[in-house]
Design a protein around this motif. Sequence first.
Motif, PDB file in Angstrom:
ATOM      1  N   ILE A  25       0.810  -1.213   0.000  1.00 62.10           N
ATOM      2  CA  ILE A  25       0.000   0.000   0.000  1.00 62.10           C
ATOM      3  C   ILE A  25       0.847   1.268   0.000  1.00 62.10           C
ATOM      4  O   ILE A  25       1.971   1.276   0.493  1.00 62.10           O
ATOM      5  N   LEU A  26       0.265   2.301  -0.572  1.00 57.52           N
ATOM      6  CA  LEU A  26       0.762   3.655  -0.416  1.00 57.52           C
ATOM      7  C   LEU A  26       0.043   4.236   0.790  1.00 57.52           C
ATOM      8  O   LEU A  26      -1.178   4.114   0.903  1.00 57.52           O
ATOM      9  N   VAL A  27       0.763   4.848   1.676  1.00 56.76           N
ATOM     10  CA  VAL A  27       0.192   5.529   2.834  1.00 56.76           C
ATOM     11  C   VAL A  27       0.316   7.021   2.506  1.00 56.76           C
ATOM     12  O   VAL A  27       1.417   7.567   2.498  1.00 56.76           O
ATOM     13  N   VAL A  28      -0.823   7.649   2.190  1.00 55.97           N
ATOM     14  CA  VAL A  28      -0.814   9.018   1.668  1.00 55.97           C
ATOM     15  C   VAL A  28      -1.324   9.987   2.735  1.00 55.97           C
ATOM     16  O   VAL A  28      -2.478   9.906   3.154  1.00 55.97           O
ATOM     17  N   GLY A  29      -0.447  10.907   3.138  1.00 55.41           N
ATOM     18  CA  GLY A  29      -0.824  11.934   4.088  1.00 55.41           C
ATOM     19  C   GLY A  29      -1.411  13.144   3.380  1.00 55.41           C
ATOM     20  O   GLY A  29      -1.012  13.474   2.256  1.00 55.41           O
ATOM     21  N   HIS A  30      -2.362  13.796   4.037  1.00 61.24           N
ATOM     22  CA  HIS A  30      -3.018  14.990   3.501  1.00 61.24           C
ATOM     23  C   HIS A  30      -3.026  16.076   4.581  1.00 61.24           C
ATOM     24  O   HIS A  30      -2.945  15.781   5.773  1.00 61.24           O
ATOM     25  N   THR A  31      -3.167  17.325   4.152  1.00 61.12           N
ATOM     26  CA  THR A  31      -3.254  18.450   5.072  1.00 61.12           C
ATOM     27  C   THR A  31      -4.414  19.356   4.662  1.00 61.12           C
ATOM     28  O   THR A  31      -5.008  19.176   3.594  1.00 61.12           O
ATOM     29  N   LEU A  37       2.552  25.521   0.248  1.00 59.95           N
ATOM     30  CA  LEU A  37       2.531  24.175  -0.327  1.00 59.95           C
ATOM     31  C   LEU A  37       3.760  23.376   0.096  1.00 59.95           C
ATOM     32  O   LEU A  37       3.637  22.212   0.497  1.00 59.95           O
ATOM     33  N   ASP A  38       4.955  23.964   0.023  1.00 58.53           N
ATOM     34  CA  ASP A  38       6.176  23.241   0.405  1.00 58.53           C
ATOM     35  C   ASP A  38       6.091  22.721   1.839  1.00 58.53           C
ATOM     36  O   ASP A  38       6.460  21.577   2.110  1.00 58.53           O
ATOM     37  N   TYR A  39       5.637  23.566   2.738  1.00 56.21           N
ATOM     38  CA  TYR A  39       5.482  23.167   4.142  1.00 56.21           C
ATOM     39  C   TYR A  39       4.490  22.008   4.264  1.00 56.21           C
ATOM     40  O   TYR A  39       4.744  21.033   4.969  1.00 56.21           O
ATOM     41  N   ASN A  40       3.368  22.113   3.573  1.00 53.61           N
ATOM     42  CA  ASN A  40       2.334  21.085   3.673  1.00 53.61           C
ATOM     43  C   ASN A  40       2.733  19.773   3.019  1.00 53.61           C
ATOM     44  O   ASN A  40       2.304  18.706   3.464  1.00 53.61           O
ATOM     45  N   LEU A  43       4.757  18.231   5.754  1.00 58.14           N
ATOM     46  CA  LEU A  43       3.876  17.824   6.844  1.00 58.14           C
ATOM     47  C   LEU A  43       3.074  16.581   6.479  1.00 58.14           C
ATOM     48  O   LEU A  43       2.963  15.638   7.274  1.00 58.14           O
ATOM     49  N   SER A  44       2.534  16.548   5.271  1.00 58.33           N
ATOM     50  CA  SER A  44       1.737  15.389   4.868  1.00 58.33           C
ATOM     51  C   SER A  44       2.603  14.136   4.747  1.00 58.33           C
ATOM     52  O   SER A  44       2.172  13.037   5.107  1.00 58.33           O
ATOM     53  N   LEU A  45       3.834  14.291   4.284  1.00 58.05           N
ATOM     54  CA  LEU A  45       4.752  13.147   4.216  1.00 58.05           C
ATOM     55  C   LEU A  45       5.097  12.665   5.618  1.00 58.05           C
ATOM     56  O   LEU A  45       5.115  11.450   5.878  1.00 58.05           O
ATOM     57  N   ALA A  46       5.335  13.588   6.537  1.00 60.33           N
ATOM     58  CA  ALA A  46       5.628  13.201   7.923  1.00 60.33           C
ATOM     59  C   ALA A  46       4.446  12.462   8.541  1.00 60.33           C
ATOM     60  O   ALA A  46       4.634  11.496   9.293  1.00 60.33           O
ATOM     61  N   ARG A  47       3.253  12.902   8.231  1.00 63.90           N
ATOM     62  CA  ARG A  47       2.043  12.235   8.721  1.00 63.90           C
ATOM     63  C   ARG A  47       1.994  10.792   8.207  1.00 63.90           C
ATOM     64  O   ARG A  47       1.729   9.856   8.958  1.00 63.90           O
ATOM     65  N   ALA A  48       2.277  10.608   6.923  1.00 64.21           N
ATOM     66  CA  ALA A  48       2.284   9.263   6.334  1.00 64.21           C
ATOM     67  C   ALA A  48       3.402   8.406   6.939  1.00 64.21           C
ATOM     68  O   ALA A  48       3.201   7.225   7.239  1.00 64.21           O
ATOM     69  N   GLN A  49       4.572   9.004   7.126  1.00 64.34           N
ATOM     70  CA  GLN A  49       5.703   8.261   7.691  1.00 64.34           C
ATOM     71  C   GLN A  49       5.420   7.804   9.119  1.00 64.34           C
ATOM     72  O   GLN A  49       5.862   6.720   9.513  1.00 64.34           O
ATOM     73  N   PHE A  73      -2.353  19.644   0.395  1.00 67.67           N
ATOM     74  CA  PHE A  73      -3.766  20.029   0.301  1.00 67.67           C
ATOM     75  C   PHE A  73      -4.303  19.881  -1.118  1.00 67.67           C
ATOM     76  O   PHE A  73      -5.296  20.500  -1.497  1.00 67.67           O
ATOM     77  N   LEU A  74      -3.664  19.028  -1.908  1.00 61.64           N
ATOM     78  CA  LEU A  74      -4.019  18.890  -3.316  1.00 61.64           C
ATOM     79  C   LEU A  74      -5.245  18.019  -3.584  1.00 61.64           C
ATOM     80  O   LEU A  74      -5.747  18.018  -4.710  1.00 61.64           O
ATOM     81  N   ALA A  75      -5.730  17.296  -2.586  1.00 58.66           N
ATOM     82  CA  ALA A  75      -6.892  16.414  -2.782  1.00 58.66           C
ATOM     83  C   ALA A  75      -7.830  16.509  -1.576  1.00 58.66           C
ATOM     84  O   ALA A  75      -8.016  15.547  -0.842  1.00 58.66           O
ATOM     85  N   PRO A  76      -8.454  17.665  -1.370  1.00 54.87           N
ATOM     86  CA  PRO A  76      -9.339  17.821  -0.211  1.00 54.87           C
ATOM     87  C   PRO A  76     -10.605  16.981  -0.339  1.00 54.87           C
ATOM     88  O   PRO A  76     -11.071  16.720  -1.450  1.00 54.87           O
ATOM     89  N   VAL A  77     -11.140  16.573   0.804  1.00 52.22           N
ATOM     90  CA  VAL A  77     -12.423  15.866   0.831  1.00 52.22           C
ATOM     91  C   VAL A  77     -13.536  16.772   1.335  1.00 52.22           C
ATOM     92  O   VAL A  77     -14.704  16.394   1.304  1.00 52.22           O
ATOM     93  N   ALA A  78     -13.152  17.946   1.815  1.00 54.61           N
ATOM     94  CA  ALA A  78     -14.122  18.910   2.340  1.00 54.61           C
ATOM     95  C   ALA A  78     -13.593  20.318   2.074  1.00 54.61           C
ATOM     96  O   ALA A  78     -12.421  20.502   1.732  1.00 54.61           O
ATOM     97  N   SER A  79     -14.440  21.303   2.258  1.00 60.32           N
ATOM     98  CA  SER A  79     -14.036  22.690   2.072  1.00 60.32           C
ATOM     99  C   SER A  79     -13.034  23.101   3.157  1.00 60.32           C
ATOM    100  O   SER A  79     -13.192  22.748   4.323  1.00 60.32           O
ATOM    101  N   ASN A  80     -12.038  23.845   2.756  1.00 61.09           N
ATOM    102  CA  ASN A  80     -11.074  24.379   3.706  1.00 61.09           C
ATOM    103  C   ASN A  80     -11.527  25.718   4.288  1.00 61.09           C
ATOM    104  O   ASN A  80     -10.782  26.367   5.000  1.00 61.09           O
ATOM    105  N   ARG A  81     -12.752  26.120   4.001  1.00 60.47           N
ATOM    106  CA  ARG A  81     -13.268  27.401   4.486  1.00 60.47           C
ATOM    107  C   ARG A  81     -13.722  27.363   5.939  1.00 60.47           C
ATOM    108  O   ARG A  81     -13.900  28.400   6.556  1.00 60.47           O
TER     109      ARG A  81
END
Length: 97
Positions: A25-31, A37-40, A43-49, A73-81
Motif C-alpha cells: 500500500i501507499l500511505v498518503v498523508g493529507h493536510t 505548499l512546500d510546508y504542507n 507535513l503530509s509526508l511526515a504524517r504518512a511516515q 492540500f491537493l486532494a481535499p475531501v471537504a471545504s477548507n473554508r
Amino acid sequence: VIKPDSRPALDQVAKLMTDNPDLKILVVGHTDNQGALDYNIKLSLARAQAIVKELETAYGIAADRLTPAGAAFLAPVASNRTEDGRAQNRRVELVER
C-alpha cells in the motif's frame, strides 16, 4: 503523533495486511490548506511516515509493503473554508499499489 482514536483503524489495516501477505500500500498523508505548499508537502509526508513507522514497529508489517507519500492540500475531501472542513482534510489514506 498517533492519536489513540486511530488505534482501531490501525488494527484493521494490520489485520488486512496480515491476512493478505502480498498486499502493498501507499500511505498518503493529507493536510488542510493553511500554510505554503512546500510546508504542507513535508507535513503530509511526515504524517504518512508516522503511520508507516507504527505499522512496522507495533504490528510487524514489512517496510517494503508500505510506501509513504505526501499530497499536502491537493486532494481535499471537504471545504477548507471552515475548521470542520480543514479537520476532515487532515488525514491519511491508504491506496493499494
